[in-house]
Design a protein around this motif. Structure first.
Motif, PDB file in Angstrom:
ATOM      1  N   VAL A   1      28.697  42.645  59.984  1.00 42.04           N
ATOM      2  CA  VAL A   1      28.753  43.391  61.237  1.00 42.04           C
ATOM      3  C   VAL A   1      29.642  44.622  61.089  1.00 42.04           C
ATOM      4  CG1 VAL A   1      29.043  43.167  63.741  1.00 42.04           C
ATOM      5  CG2 VAL A   1      28.618  41.120  62.371  1.00 42.04           C
ATOM      6  N   SER A   2      30.533  44.587  60.122  1.00 48.71           N
ATOM      7  CA  SER A   2      31.522  45.653  59.961  1.00 48.71           C
ATOM      8  C   SER A   2      30.927  46.867  59.268  1.00 48.71           C
ATOM      9  CB  SER A   2      32.704  45.132  59.154  1.00 48.71           C
ATOM     10  OG  SER A   2      32.243  44.593  57.929  1.00 48.71           O
ATOM     11  N   ILE A   3      31.683  47.955  59.339  1.00 53.04           N
ATOM     12  CA  ILE A   3      31.346  49.174  58.608  1.00 53.04           C
ATOM     13  C   ILE A   3      32.214  49.235  57.357  1.00 53.04           C
ATOM     14  CG2 ILE A   3      31.456  51.698  58.652  1.00 53.04           C
ATOM     15  CD1 ILE A   3      30.914  51.484  61.675  1.00 53.04           C
TER      16      ILE A   3
ATOM     17  N   TYR B   1      16.249  50.394  63.659  1.00 46.58           N
ATOM     18  CA  TYR B   1      17.042  51.502  63.131  1.00 46.58           C
ATOM     19  C   TYR B   1      16.101  52.555  62.540  1.00 46.58           C
ATOM     20  CZ  TYR B   1      20.520  47.757  63.326  1.00 46.58           C
ATOM     21  OH  TYR B   1      21.317  46.714  63.733  1.00 46.58           O
TER      22      TYR B   1
ATOM     23  N   VAL C   1      26.746  45.056  70.452  1.00 50.57           N
ATOM     24  CA  VAL C   1      26.821  44.889  68.992  1.00 50.57           C
ATOM     25  C   VAL C   1      26.999  43.410  68.659  1.00 50.57           C
ATOM     26  CG1 VAL C   1      28.197  45.381  66.932  1.00 50.57           C
ATOM     27  CG2 VAL C   1      27.739  47.194  68.592  1.00 50.57           C
TER      28      VAL C   1
ATOM     29  N   GLY D   1      35.259  44.378  56.996  1.00 53.87           N
ATOM     30  CA  GLY D   1      34.834  45.550  56.246  1.00 53.87           C
ATOM     31  C   GLY D   1      35.593  45.819  54.967  1.00 53.87           C
TER      32      GLY D   1
ATOM     33  N   SER E   1      34.281  52.257  64.726  1.00 58.25           N
ATOM     34  CA  SER E   1      33.656  53.322  63.941  1.00 58.25           C
ATOM     35  C   SER E   1      34.331  54.660  64.207  1.00 58.25           C
ATOM     36  CB  SER E   1      32.153  53.397  64.226  1.00 58.25           C
ATOM     37  OG  SER E   1      31.905  53.508  65.607  1.00 58.25           O
TER      38      SER E   1
ATOM     39  N   THR F   1      22.467  55.108  70.869  1.00 57.24           N
ATOM     40  CA  THR F   1      21.628  55.169  69.671  1.00 57.24           C
ATOM     41  C   THR F   1      20.391  56.029  69.919  1.00 57.24           C
ATOM     42  OG1 THR F   1      20.523  53.102  70.289  1.00 57.24           O
ATOM     43  CG2 THR F   1      22.396  52.935  68.816  1.00 57.24           C
TER      44      THR F   1
ATOM     45  N   SER G   1      22.437  41.868  58.005  1.00 55.83           N
ATOM     46  CA  SER G   1      23.406  42.819  58.529  1.00 55.83           C
ATOM     47  C   SER G   1      22.905  43.418  59.838  1.00 55.83           C
ATOM     48  CB  SER G   1      23.660  43.943  57.523  1.00 55.83           C
ATOM     49  OG  SER G   1      22.464  44.688  57.310  1.00 55.83           O
ATOM     50  N   THR G   2      23.836  43.980  60.574  1.00 54.04           N
ATOM     51  CA  THR G   2      23.507  44.683  61.807  1.00 54.04           C
ATOM     52  C   THR G   2      24.602  45.694  62.089  1.00 54.04           C
ATOM     53  OG1 THR G   2      23.067  44.414  64.179  1.00 54.04           O
ATOM     54  CG2 THR G   2      24.634  42.896  63.208  1.00 54.04           C
ATOM     55  N   ILE G   3      24.230  46.809  62.683  1.00 51.59           N
ATOM     56  CA  ILE G   3      25.232  47.803  63.036  1.00 51.59           C
ATOM     57  C   ILE G   3      25.174  48.147  64.522  1.00 51.59           C
ATOM     58  CG2 ILE G   3      23.780  49.812  62.533  1.00 51.59           C
ATOM     59  CD1 ILE G   3      26.298  51.223  61.506  1.00 51.59           C
TER      60      ILE G   3
END
Length: 349
Positions: A265-267, A110, A155, A244, A39, A97, A288-290
């Motif tokens: 998982v990607s941005i 989130y 992650v 991504g 990121s 976070t 999805s997950t970040i």
């Protein structure tokens, strides 16, 4: 203090910054090691993606330019007056976070989250402030350098949990960058029997093989989904999209069995074009997950501490802060043999 500061796309500068005043519920961490995350690379190559540039972030109250770095560990230098469970000298890793904290993690992990090091000042510097609630003690079995690997490993652990991966499942991972490699490790630890990793880089594919992939596929030379189905004819139980880009997004779906799961998982720094009818005949589920829950972060510390997860093999370079642009961001942009680059700050073990 010297810091790596994001000013804009392709504009990260090493400059002097002052540490912001310590809040009563925060500690000051003397940063030992920090990792460059994918990121971070997105912010360098294509940003702003997360960095607030038009108005201050609602959770950090900060706006660009900001000190980057959210994968870091160090030693507590100072504590605010309301800090109860940590003291000067404790070895800690920071969960970057930040949330509103209004909802349980199993309802919404989130809850308006922001990141230390993306939405506000982070760890590419000598000292960084963090709330007590974001600290995790490092076990004696882990070095501070290991501590810089906890965040990206968490992650991957969260991604595997989101997939509801079970013993004996088959897995395909699109993308063998740092998170793809860590997802390989986590899938292996979770009991996957076949772990198929796809990427364009032979070097990264070989690294995936070292870390537990049972099969590697260069998706630039063959049709990825077809190659996956030669190994698992009906498609794998779970795919992880960790590249991504639109082609791998679609290929990940095509590699998944009917009613299987694809985890993003990607941005994605930019929107992609995709027709949901792609799912209609198969019932493939997309989730999805970040990031990770606080529980997952602690579990990751524990799994690394006992040696059940060993992410140290993803580290390909160690650099100093002054070289972070040329030997860090530019190296990750141009040299696909690079995976995880750690930045030495105090260098303490």
């Amino acid at each position: 203090m010297k810091a790596a500061v994001w000013h804009g796309k392709k504009d990260i500068r090493i400059e002097e910054k002052e540490l912001k005043p310590l809040k009563e519920d925060e500690v000051t961490v003397r940063v030992a090691w920090a990792g460059i995350c994918g990121s971070d690379l997105h912010e360098y190559q294509e940003g702003p993606v997360f960095v607030p540039v038009e108005k201050a972030d609602e959770l950090t109250g900060e706006i660009a330019p900001i000190i980057m770095g959210h994968e870091f560990a160090g030693i507590i230098e100072k504590v605010g007056k309301d800090v109860q469970n940590y003291k000067v000298g404790d070895r800690v890793v920071v969960n970057p976070t930040l949330t509103h904290g209004d909802k349980p993690e199993d309802v919404d992990c989130y809850d308006g989250f922001s990141f230390i090091g993306l939405h506000g000042d982070g760890g590419f510097t000598k000292y960084a402030n963090a709330p007590e609630s974001n600290l995790y003690r490092l076990p004696e079995t882990l070095t501070l350098q290991d501590g810089a690997l906890v965040e990206p490993t968490a992650v991957a652990v969260q991604a595997v949990k989101e997939a509801d991966l079970r013993f004996g499942d088959t897995v395909a991972i699109y993308g063998a960058g740092p998170i793809g490699l860590l997802t390989t490790l986590a899938a292996k630890a979770a009991g996957a029997t076949k772990i198929i990793v796809l990427d364009l880089s032979e070097t990264r594919l070989e690294k995936a093989k070292e870390l537990g992939a049972t099969h590697i596929i260069n998706s630039g030379k063959v049709n990825g989904p077809a190659a996956v189905r030669e190994i698992v004819p009906n498609g794998v139980d779970v795919t992880f999209e960790v590249a991504g880009v639109a082609p791998t997004f679609k290929q990940a779906i095509d590699s998944t069995r009917a009613r299987g799961t694809m985890v993003i998982v990607s941005i994605f720094a930019r929107p992609i074009e995709w027709n949901p009818l792609h799912l209609t005949n198969t019932g493939v589920k997309i989730t999805s997950t970040i990031a990770y829950t606080p529980t997952t972060f602690q579990q990751t510390v524990d799994l690394m501490g006992t040696g059940q997860l060993k992410p140290q093999g993803i580290v390909t370079s160690q650099i100093v802060l002054d070289d972070i642009v040329e030997k860090g961001f530019e190296a990750l942009t141009n040299d696909k043999s690079q995976a995880k680059i750690l930045v030495e700050l105090s260098g303490e073990k």
